[in-house]
Motif scaffolding. Structure first.
Motif: not given
Ligand SMILES: [Zn+2]
Length: 202
Positions: A157-158, A160-162
């Protein structure tokens, strides 16, 4: 004074620091080596020493490589698609995925996962170089193949955010891998299916 001579005790202590090795196994291994032919402990000692001195990490994907090679064989292979990157936790995951023969792109090894409990933050992982690669090589797809665990999911998820602002297609291996299990232990067919059935992260 310890009951055992110091060299034996030291070896037992050293074995105990390995994952999955308790005091009993550590003692068993130490006594096994004590009785084994000399060349076994010599070979072992040499292999252990070379492990650190004769190896390094690929400057591009951080996979393990020989110390005198700047980049690994996969990164050096021009037939491998530069614009498709599979992100894994550890070098052993590269090996597991390579065994399936189902991926023709390149890899990026994070060397761990985010873990608030163990105090592992994004700066401890090879995330920044991944972002740079995605930008530089105009990567079209990033397959996030972290393990199906709580930390693996949080890391995905991290990432993806980046990566979303950079525009590549973001996919995650299909479910079907044993939850909490490691990629490296999954059998070839399961892994191949998970790769083929990868899903968009949105
Ligand atoms: Zn590489």
């Amino acid at each position: 004074m310890p009951i055992l001579p110091e060299p034996v005790q030291n070896l037992i202590y050293a074995f105990e620091r390995l994952p999955g090795v308790g005091p009993k196994t550590a003692s068993r291994l130490a006594f096994f080596l004590l009785r084994a032919p000399d060349n076994l402990s010599e070979d072992l000692a040499e292999a252990l020493k070379a492990l650190k001195t004769a190896t390094g990490f690929c400057k591009i994907c951080y996979n393990i490589t020989l110390a005198d090679q700047e980049i690994c064989e996969i990164c050096a292979d021009s037939r491998r698609d530069k614009q498709s990157i599979c992100v894994v936790e550890e070098p052993l995951d590269v090996l597991a995925l390579e065994r399936t023969g189902g991926f023709q792109g390149r890899y990026h090894v994070l060397h761990g996962v985010l873990s608030p409990i163990e105090g592992i933050v994004p700066e401890d992982l090879k995330i920044r170089p991944l972002i740079e690669r995605v930008k530089q090589d105009q990567v079209k797809e990033v397959i996030i193949a972290t393990n199906p665990s709580m930390e693996g999911d949080a890391t995905a998820l991290y990432l993806r955010q980046q990566l979303i602002p950079l525009g590549p297609r973001l996919t995650r291996l299909a479910r079907g891998l044993p939850v909490g299990g490691d990629l490296e232990y999954a059998d070839q067919n399961t892994l191949l299916r998970a790769l083929a059935g990868r899903q968009d992260m949105d």
